[in-house]
Design a protein around this motif. Structure first.
Motif, PDB file in Angstrom:
ATOM      1  N   THR A  48       0.844  -1.198   0.000  1.00  0.00           N
ATOM      2  CA  THR A  48       0.000   0.000   0.000  1.00  0.00           C
ATOM      3  C   THR A  48       0.879   1.246   0.000  1.00  0.00           C
ATOM      4  O   THR A  48       1.745   1.391   0.866  1.00  0.00           O
ATOM      5  N   PRO A  49       0.686   2.151  -0.959  1.00  0.00           N
ATOM      6  CA  PRO A  49       1.536   3.351  -0.996  1.00  0.00           C
ATOM      7  C   PRO A  49       1.264   4.250   0.205  1.00  0.00           C
ATOM      8  O   PRO A  49       0.127   4.381   0.660  1.00  0.00           O
ATOM      9  N   GLN A  50       2.330   4.863   0.695  1.00  0.00           N
ATOM     10  CA  GLN A  50       2.237   5.764   1.829  1.00  0.00           C
ATOM     11  C   GLN A  50       2.719   7.146   1.391  1.00  0.00           C
ATOM     12  O   GLN A  50       3.759   7.277   0.753  1.00  0.00           O
ATOM     13  N   TYR A  51       1.933   8.179   1.743  1.00  0.00           N
ATOM     14  CA  TYR A  51       2.278   9.563   1.422  1.00  0.00           C
ATOM     15  C   TYR A  51       2.704  10.275   2.707  1.00  0.00           C
ATOM     16  O   TYR A  51       2.204   9.967   3.798  1.00  0.00           O
ATOM     17  N   GLN A  52       3.590  11.211   2.550  1.00  0.00           N
ATOM     18  CA  GLN A  52       4.149  11.899   3.714  1.00  0.00           C
ATOM     19  C   GLN A  52       4.234  13.394   3.453  1.00  0.00           C
ATOM     20  O   GLN A  52       4.600  13.824   2.356  1.00  0.00           O
ATOM     21  N   SER A  53       3.870  14.168   4.475  1.00  0.00           N
ATOM     22  CA  SER A  53       3.959  15.623   4.384  1.00  0.00           C
ATOM     23  C   SER A  53       4.355  16.156   5.759  1.00  0.00           C
ATOM     24  O   SER A  53       4.216  15.452   6.772  1.00  0.00           O
ATOM     25  N   GLU A  54       4.814  17.400   5.793  1.00  0.00           N
ATOM     26  CA  GLU A  54       5.300  17.952   7.053  1.00  0.00           C
ATOM     27  C   GLU A  54       4.988  19.434   7.141  1.00  0.00           C
ATOM     28  O   GLU A  54       4.906  20.143   6.126  1.00  0.00           O
ATOM     29  N   ALA A  55       4.764  19.877   8.368  1.00  0.00           N
ATOM     30  CA  ALA A  55       4.609  21.293   8.684  1.00  0.00           C
ATOM     31  C   ALA A  55       5.735  21.687   9.626  1.00  0.00           C
ATOM     32  O   ALA A  55       6.211  20.871  10.418  1.00  0.00           O
ATOM     33  N   LYS A 145      -2.995   5.199  18.947  1.00  0.00           N
ATOM     34  CA  LYS A 145      -1.853   4.327  18.676  1.00  0.00           C
ATOM     35  C   LYS A 145      -1.447   4.407  17.207  1.00  0.00           C
ATOM     36  O   LYS A 145      -0.260   4.508  16.865  1.00  0.00           O
ATOM     37  N   LYS A 146      -2.448   4.369  16.305  1.00  0.00           N
ATOM     38  CA  LYS A 146      -2.147   4.467  14.871  1.00  0.00           C
ATOM     39  C   LYS A 146      -1.549   5.827  14.523  1.00  0.00           C
ATOM     40  O   LYS A 146      -0.614   5.928  13.712  1.00  0.00           O
ATOM     41  N   VAL A 147      -2.100   6.899  15.133  1.00  0.00           N
ATOM     42  CA  VAL A 147      -1.591   8.238  14.844  1.00  0.00           C
ATOM     43  C   VAL A 147      -0.138   8.360  15.299  1.00  0.00           C
ATOM     44  O   VAL A 147       0.717   8.914  14.585  1.00  0.00           O
ATOM     45  N   ARG A 148       0.183   7.837  16.483  1.00  0.00           N
ATOM     46  CA  ARG A 148       1.556   7.910  16.974  1.00  0.00           C
ATOM     47  C   ARG A 148       2.509   7.115  16.094  1.00  0.00           C
ATOM     48  O   ARG A 148       3.677   7.486  15.920  1.00  0.00           O
ATOM     49  N   GLU A 149       2.033   6.001  15.535  1.00  0.00           N
ATOM     50  CA  GLU A 149       2.888   5.215  14.650  1.00  0.00           C
ATOM     51  C   GLU A 149       3.235   5.973  13.375  1.00  0.00           C
ATOM     52  O   GLU A 149       4.326   5.812  12.820  1.00  0.00           O
ATOM     53  N   LYS A 150       2.310   6.808  12.907  1.00  0.00           N
ATOM     54  CA  LYS A 150       2.519   7.521  11.643  1.00  0.00           C
ATOM     55  C   LYS A 150       3.062   8.936  11.844  1.00  0.00           C
ATOM     56  O   LYS A 150       3.444   9.588  10.878  1.00  0.00           O
ATOM     57  N   LEU A 151       3.102   9.407  13.088  1.00  0.00           N
ATOM     58  CA  LEU A 151       3.515  10.773  13.382  1.00  0.00           C
ATOM     59  C   LEU A 151       4.968  10.802  13.828  1.00  0.00           C
ATOM     60  O   LEU A 151       5.436   9.923  14.544  1.00  0.00           O
ATOM     61  N   SER A 152       5.673  11.837  13.382  1.00  0.00           N
ATOM     62  CA  SER A 152       7.063  12.055  13.805  1.00  0.00           C
ATOM     63  C   SER A 152       7.242  13.547  14.059  1.00  0.00           C
ATOM     64  O   SER A 152       7.063  14.372  13.154  1.00  0.00           O
ATOM     65  N   VAL A 153       7.570  13.888  15.305  1.00  0.00           N
ATOM     66  CA  VAL A 153       7.798  15.282  15.704  1.00  0.00           C
ATOM     67  C   VAL A 153       9.223  15.374  16.220  1.00  0.00           C
ATOM     68  O   VAL A 153       9.604  14.641  17.137  1.00  0.00           O
ATOM     69  N   SER A 168       0.440   8.797   5.602  1.00  0.00           N
ATOM     70  CA  SER A 168      -0.887   8.203   5.503  1.00  0.00           C
ATOM     71  C   SER A 168      -1.075   7.641   4.101  1.00  0.00           C
ATOM     72  O   SER A 168      -0.349   7.991   3.156  1.00  0.00           O
ATOM     73  N   GLN A 169      -2.062   6.757   3.979  1.00  0.00           N
ATOM     74  CA  GLN A 169      -2.413   6.232   2.665  1.00  0.00           C
ATOM     75  C   GLN A 169      -3.110   7.285   1.812  1.00  0.00           C
ATOM     76  O   GLN A 169      -3.086   7.206   0.581  1.00  0.00           O
ATOM     77  N   ASP A 170      -3.732   8.257   2.462  1.00  0.00           N
ATOM     78  CA  ASP A 170      -4.446   9.334   1.772  1.00  0.00           C
ATOM     79  C   ASP A 170      -3.544  10.558   1.708  1.00  0.00           C
ATOM     80  O   ASP A 170      -3.136  11.089   2.752  1.00  0.00           O
ATOM     81  N   PRO A 171      -3.161  11.046   0.528  1.00  0.00           N
ATOM     82  CA  PRO A 171      -2.278  12.229   0.454  1.00  0.00           C
ATOM     83  C   PRO A 171      -2.900  13.470   1.069  1.00  0.00           C
ATOM     84  O   PRO A 171      -2.201  14.293   1.659  1.00  0.00           O
ATOM     85  N   PRO A 425       1.073  15.849  -0.863  1.00  0.00           N
ATOM     86  CA  PRO A 425       2.167  15.278  -1.675  1.00  0.00           C
ATOM     87  C   PRO A 425       1.641  14.667  -2.960  1.00  0.00           C
ATOM     88  O   PRO A 425       0.542  14.090  -3.006  1.00  0.00           O
ATOM     89  N   ALA A 426       2.430  14.794  -4.005  1.00  0.00           N
ATOM     90  CA  ALA A 426       2.036  14.237  -5.304  1.00  0.00           C
ATOM     91  C   ALA A 426       2.530  12.810  -5.495  1.00  0.00           C
ATOM     92  O   ALA A 426       1.893  12.023  -6.201  1.00  0.00           O
ATOM     93  N   GLN A 427       3.656  12.451  -4.885  1.00  0.00           N
ATOM     94  CA  GLN A 427       4.243  11.123  -5.049  1.00  0.00           C
ATOM     95  C   GLN A 427       4.359  10.441  -3.688  1.00  0.00           C
ATOM     96  O   GLN A 427       4.653  11.096  -2.684  1.00  0.00           O
TER      97      GLN A 427
END
Length: 739
Positions: A48-55, A145-153, A168-171, A425-427
C-alpha cells in the motif's frame, strides 16, 4: 592461550581456485538474486503506498517592540533554550492535542485508523502473545496508537524549528493532520497564555487593594511621627535644627576671624605708639582720613621749610612758625592714632562678646541636633517602609493595567508560528520500487557469493600445499579381533573403568565370533597368537615405532589419539614422542594427561605443579590457564592438575564436552589414558576420527590382555606403538591445517 606458535602452515589458500568457484556457481547465484529481486518487486508492487507531508513551526517571540512590556536589553534574547524546545516537541505530540486532531478530522471513522479489524497475521501474533488484543482497547486508544505510529515530531538540530511529519495512505490526510496539529498547538499556547493572564489579573486585584491600604498606613505613620518629634524640614530636605547649627557655626567662624583681626591691628598700633615708631606703615592708621590730611599738611610744611631755608636762617620767624606748625601736626597725628587704637580695642571687645553669644547658641543647637538625628533615624525607617510599599504598589498597578488591557483587547501573542504549512504530496514516499529491488538483488548476490566462498574454504577445495611440503601415503593396517578373556585394568583419576566383573562383561558383550563376522581370515593367526600369549614382536599385528605411529595418525586424518599404557608410567613415553612427532610435522597437537601420577605431563613440563584437567573439571581454572607449552617441541599439554581428584570426578560428564572443544581448536588431541580398558575410554571417542594406540615396552601378558580387551570391545583397528627407532614422519595430508 599460552604456548609458542606452531610450525609454518602446511597449506595455503589458492585464491584462483577460490574465486573460480564464483564462476562455476554464477548461474545459481544469479538465479537466486533474480528470484529474490522478483519477490521484492512483487512485495513492493502490492504494498500500500504511503504519502508523507510535514509542517514546520518556529519558536520565537511574537511580541511587538511597541507593545512589549518593560522593553529592555533582555528583550531580544531567545525565549527558550534547547531543553525548552525539546519540551515543546513533547507538548506537540501530547495526547490532548492528538485527541483534538482525531476528533476534528474524524480519524476514528477511517479504516486506516480503525484497529478493530485484525488480519490473520495479527490474530496469530495475538494468540502467541506478541501483541495485545484489539478488542480489549477502546476506539480512542486504537486511533491514538495508529496516529503515533505515523507521526514524527522532532527538533531541527541547532535551531528552534520543530518539524511535524505525518504519513498516511491518503495524500490529503497526510497534509491535513500536520496542519491540524500545528493549529491545535498554537491554539493551546494561546489558551494557556489567556489562562495565565486571567490568573494574573485575578491575583493582582486583591493584592493592589491590600497594598493601597498598607501604603496609606505607612505614610500616615511618617506624618504622625514627624509632627510628634517636631522634626521640621528646612532647605535641601535637612532638619531645621541641623540647618541652624550649620549657619550659626559659619557665623561663629566669621566673628572669631574678625575679633582676631581687630586684636592684631590694635596690638600693632599700640606697639607703634609705645615705641615711637612711624605710624605710616600701619594700614589701620593710614585708613583714617584725618590722619591722611594731617600727613599731607606735614609734607607741605616740610616742603616750605626746605624752600625758605635756602634764603632764610633757621632762627627766622617764618621758619620757626612753620616748625611750630609741624610739631602741632605730629601731636594731632598721635592723638588720632590713640583714637584709632581705642576704636580697634572696642571692636575686638564687641567681637568677643558676639563670639561668646554664638558659642552658647551652638551648644544649644548641638543638643537639639543630636536629638533630631536619633528621631531622624526612626523617621527614615518609616519612610523607607512607606517608599517600598509605594513602589510595589506602583509595579502591581502597572502590571495589572497591562494584563487588563491585553485581556480587554484580546491581545495575547503566542511565542510560535507556522512558517511552512504541509501541502498535499504528489508522489508516495513508500514503496520505492527501484531502490528496494536493487538493494534486494545486490544483497542476495553478496550473500550467495560469501556463502560460496565459505563453502569452498571449509571443503578444502580452495587449499593447496605450501611450498616445500611433501606427502607420503601410509598403508593403514587393520587389527584383527579375537575372543580373549577380559582383564581389569587399574583406573586413572579421570577415566573410570567399568566396575562390572568378568562374568558381567562377558554377558553384556557380543561373542568374539560375532565381532569378526566380516571374515577377516588373514588375521586369524594373529588372534591365536594373542590368545596363546605369543610375544608380540613376532606376531602379525604389526608393531610400529614412533614415526610410524605419527605417519598413521597424519595419513588417517585422525582427530583424537587415545593411548593405553598397560605397563604403567614408563610406557607413557610413547604418547609423548608421537605427539611431538606429529607437532613437528606442522600439526597443532595437544596432549591430555589422564594418568594418576601425571607421568606424561611431568616429562614435558619438568613439574607436576601446573593447573590441569582436574582444575578445569572442578571449575577452578579456564582453558587458557590449563594449556601449557611443551619445553621441547611445539606441542601443547594439559597436565593432571592440582585440584582434588574426588571433586573433579564429580564433573567427569563434562569430559566429552571438553574433548569436543579441544578437537575444534587443534588438529590432533592425544590422550594418555594410562592402564585402562575399552569401557573407560568410550567417553573420549567420537567415531571414525578416533584412533586407539597401545603403548608397548615389552610383549607381556598385561599388554596382550589389554589389546584383546580393546579388540573384542569395539576397537579392532588399534595400533601397537613401541618407542624404539623410527623414521622421520611424513607431512600432513592436504586439507588439514593448524587450528
Amino acid at each position: 592461550m599460552s604456548g609458542n606458535q606452531s610450525a609454518a602452515a602446511d597449506l595455503d589458500v589458492d585464491l584462483g581456485a577460490l574465486f573460480a568457484s564464483l564462476g562455476r556457481n554464477s548461474l545459481r547465484i544469479l538465479l537466486v538474486g533474480i528470484t529474490v529481486a522478483g519477490i521484492a518487486f512483487l512485495a513492493a508492487w502490492f504494498a500500500t503506498p504511503q504519502y508523507q507531508s510535514e509542517a514546520r513551526l518556529l519558536i520565537e517571540t511574537r511580541e511587538s517592540v511597541f507593545t512589549r512590556p518593560n522593553a529592555g536589553a533582555d528583550s531580544d534574547r531567545p525565549i527558550l533554550d534547547a531543553e525548552g524546545v525539546a519540551s515543546q516537541v513533547q507538548l506537540i505530540g501530547s495526547t490532548d492535542i492528538l485527541k483534538q486532531v482525531a476528533e476534528k478530522l474524524g480519524l476514528a471513522k477511517l479504516p486506516e485508523f480503525d484497529g478493530a479489524k485484525v488480519s490473520a497475521l495479527g490474530r496469530l501474533m495475538t494468540a502467541v502473545g506478541l501483541q495485545t488484543d484489539a478488542g480489549e482497547t477502546t476506539a480512542d486508544e486504537r486511533v491514538l496508537k495508529k496516529v503515533r505510529e505515523k507521526l514524527s515530531v522532532y527538533n531541527v538540530e541547532n535551531s528552534r524549528v520543530i518539524v511535524i511529519q505525518f504519513s498516511s495512505q491518503d495524500p490529503r490526510l497526510a497534509a491535513e493532520v500536520p496542519n491540524a496539529i500545528a493549529d491545535a498547538y498554537i491554539a493551546m499556547q494561546g489558551h494557556a497564555k489567556l489562562q495565565s493572564n486571567t490568573a494574573a489579573t485575578e491575583w493582582l486585584a486583591p493584592e493592589i487593594a491590600d497594598l493601597s491600604r498598607k501604603v496609606k498606613d505607612a505614610e500616615a505613620k511618617v506624618a504622625d511621627y514627624r509632627a510628634s518629634s517636631d522634626l521640621l524640614i528646612g532647605q535641601n530636605n535637612a532638619v531645621l535644627a541641623t540647618q541652624q547649627l550649620s549657619e550659626i557655626s559659619s557665623e561663629l567662624s566669621r566673628v572669631r576671624a574678625s575679633r582676631a583681626s581687630a586684636e592684631a591691628t590694635a596690638d600693632s598700633v599700640r606697639n607703634a605708639l609705645n615705641g615711637g615708631s612711624s605710624l605710616g606703615a600701619i594700614p589701620a592708621v593710614l585708613s583714617s582720613s584725618l590722619i591722611q590730611r594731617l600727613r599731607e599738611r606735614q609734607v607741605e610744611i616740610k616742603s616750605e621749610i626746605a624752600d625758605l631755608s635756602t634764603t632764610l636762617l633757621d632762627n627766622h620767624p617764618r621758619i620757626r612758625g612753620l616748625r611750630a606748625q609741624l610739631a602741632d601736626l605730629d601731636r594731632q597725628i598721635q592723638v588720632e592714632a590713640q583714637k584709632v587704637l581705642a576704636s580697634l580695642e572696642t571692636e575686638a571687645k564687641t567681637a568677643q562678646s558676639r563670639e561668646d553669644q554664638l558659642i552658647a547658641e551652638v551648644n544649644k543647637l548641638k543638643a537639639a541636633s543630636a536629638r533630631a538625628g536619633e528621631e531622624q533615624v526612626e523617621l527614615n525607617a518609616l519612610q523607607r517602609q512607606a517608599t517600598a510599599q509605594r513602589q510595589l504598589l506602583e509595579s502591581y498597578m502597572t502590571r495589572y493595567r497591562e494584563a487588563a488591557s491585553r485581556q480587554d483587547r484580546n491581545y495575547l501573542p503566542v511565542d510560535a508560528r507556522v512558517f511552512s504549512r504541509a501541502i498535499i504530496p504528489a508522489q508516495p514516499y513508500f514503496p520505492k520500487i527501484v531502490p528496494i529491488v536493487g538493494a534486494a538483488f545486490a544483497a542476495s548476490l553478496l550473500l550467495m557469493a560469501v556463502g560460496t566462498l565459505l563453502r569452498e574454504l571449509f571443503s578444502g577445495r580452495a587449499m593447496r600445499p605450501a611450498p616445500g611440503a611433501r606427502f607420503a601415503d601410509v598403508e593403514q593396517v587393520n587389527m584383527p579381533v579375537s575372543e580373549p578373556e577380559t582383564v581389569e585394568i587399574p583406573a586413572t583419576p579421570i577415566i573410570e573403568p567399568k566396575p562390572d566383573s568378568r562374568t558381567e562383561v562377558e554377558s553384556e558383550q557380543e561373542p568374539a565370533a560375532a565381532i569378526v563376522e566380516d571374515a577377516r581370515q588373514p588375521d586369524a593367526d594373529a588372534t591365536r597368537q594373542l590368545e596363546n600369549n605369543i610375544p608380540l614382536a613376532n606376531s602379525s599385528l604389526g608393531e610400529v615405532n614412533i614415526d610410524g605411529a605419527a605417519e598413521k595418525l597424519i595419513s588417517g586424518r585422525a582427530r583424537r589419539a587415545l593411548f593405553v599404557s598397560p605397563e604403567g608410567d614408563e610406557a607413557a613415553a610413547s604418547s609423548i614422542l608421537v605427539a611431538r612427532a606429529v607437532a613437528d610435522a606442522g600439526w597443532r597437537v595437544l596432549l591430555l594427561d589422564l594418568t594418576a601420577s601425571g607421568a606424561a605431563s611431568r616429562a614435558m613440563l619438568d613439574s607436576a605443579l601446573f593447573p590441569g584437567i582436574t582444575n578445569l573439571l572442578a571449575s577452578q581454572a579456564q582453558f587458557s590457564d590449563v594449556i601449557h607449552s611443551d619445553h621441547y617441541s611445539d606441542c601443547h599439554v594439559i597436565p593432571v592438575g592440582t585440584a582434588d581428584p574426588v571433586r573433579a570426578m564429580r564433573a567427569a560428564d563434562r569430559l566429552p564436552i571438553i574433548m569436543q572443544s579441544l578437537a575444534t581448536a587443534y588438529d590432533l588431541v592425544a590422550v594418555e589414558c594410562g592402564p585402562t580398558d575399552a569401557w573407560a575410554i568410550r567417553r573420549l571417542a567420537d567415531g571414525d576420527g578416533t584412533v586407539v594406540l597401545v603403548s608397548v615396552l615389552e610383549p607381556t601378558d598385561a599388554v596382550t590382555e589389554a589389546a584383546v580387551s580393546l579388540i573384542e570391545n569395539g576397537y579392532p583397528d588399534l595400533i601397537l606403538v613401541t618407542p624404539v627407532g623410527g623414521e622421520t614422519p611424513g607431512t600432513p595430508i592436504p586439507g588439514r591445517s593448524a587450528a
